[in-house]
Motif scaffolding. Structure first.
Motif: not given
Length: 344
Positions: A87, A83-84
């Protein structure tokens, strides 16, 4: 599939202009940029990432080698990493070492062959030759959860010593005196750190820790089952089994129930590495919880800093004790919160 030439023809510009727009070059007029982006949308054009990586020497891809994908802790860690990374504009390829150094080396070699920009590694069994060679060769790398002393690689980890101390104090306050531990592999930093913290906390309370109450596990459920069976066979079994990993805790629970014993009436159970399942067992299991999501996010940020030329920082976060009912704790009153002894 549309090509870059098709986009140029649709927008009425040169291929070079399309390339500059796609790479966000400042020398393109707003009119040309608008037409190119409209053409990209109309034609459904997708840039060739492989070709782009050959030009820029970057793939915008990270490698993550975790110790055991079946361990819910590492599953959650991998999710937060992905997820990071997304992003920040990166993709992630995951390799499962299954606690085997040879398999870890296989994944490291494969990921480097795919020209990843950097590696996140949770070293298996104290490391492996290929992983160490990659680190020493200057490959952008960050250790997450586990680390290797003496290797110059940033480390993102949780410090569980205070939480283990809180756990032993909690057990002592409940009246327990015979505490045993299922330790993780001594070759891993997490394995050695947790048993050392447990030993120190026992000494602080004047509690003995005989060799018979230290069982050697390997962060797998079967070892938790085997060690617990040994504890139960002792002439004076422990009052509490503390498993230094969630899978070993589940193995311990299996061994206890196979003997027809009850938790916590006959023997108490606590674990390191809280997982969502622990609230659904009967009784819910008291555990040390790590800030897994933040560990994954911080590890990605440190690695991206390294890749993009910024100085990466090692990060140490605090684990915390989550008190439930597997050690003889009183049942909570309605609407009472779970107790967190250590602050994150």
């Amino acid at each position: 599939m549309a090509s870059i030439k098709d986009v140029a023809a649709e927008a009425g510009v040169s291929v070079a202009t399309v390339s500059r727009v796609l790479n966000d070059h400042p020398s393109v007029s707003e009119d040309a940029r608008t037409r190119v982006l409209a053409a990209v949308q109309t034609l459904g054009y997708r840039p060739n990432a492989v070709a782009r990586s050959l030009r820029t020497d970057q793939t915008r891809t990270l490698g993550l080698v975790i110790s055991d994908v079946l361990n819910p802790y590492f599953t959650e860690l991998a999710r937060s990493v992905e997820e990071e990374a997304r992003a920040l504009g990166y993709s992630v390829i995951i390799g499962n070492a299954d606690e085997r150094p040879d398999l870890q080396d296989h994944h490291v070699r494969t990921l480097l062959d795919r020209r990843i920009d950097g590696l996140l590694v949770s070293p298996a069994d104290g490391g492996s030759a290929g992983m160490l060679d990659a680190a020493r060769a200057g490959t952008p790398m960050v250790f997450v959860d586990r680390w290797i002393p003496g290797v110059d690689v940033p480390v993102v980890r949780a410090d569980g010593r205070t939480a283990v101390r809180d756990l032993v104090a909690h057990l002592h306050a409940l009246g327990h005196r015979r505490l045993a531990i299922i330790a993780g592999p001594g070759a891993t930093t997490t394995g050695s750190e947790r048993v050392e913290a447990f030993r120190e906390a026992m000494a602080e309370h004047g509690l003995p820790l005989p060799d018979a109450y230290i069982g050697q596990g390997d962060f797998q459920a079967e070892s938790g089952r085997r060690v617990t069976e040994g504890f139960l066979d002792l002439s004076e079994p422990p009052e509490v089994v503390f498993a230094a990993d969630n899978l070993m805790a589940l193995g311990a629970l299996d061994a206890i129930r196979a003997r027809g014993l009850r938790v916590p009436e006959d023997i108490a159970l606590a674990a390191f590495d809280d997982i969502p399942w622990f609230v659904h067992t009967d009784p819910p299991i008291t555990a040390v919880a790590q800030p897994t999501g933040e560990l994954g996010r911080a590890a990605v940020r440190a690695l991206v800093d390294r890749i993009e030329g910024r100085p990466p920082q090692s990060v140490t976060l605090a684990a915390r004790l989550v008190v439930r009912r597997s050690c003889g704790e009183p049942a909570p009153t309605p609407h009472s919160p779970v107790t967190n002894r250590s602050k994150p």
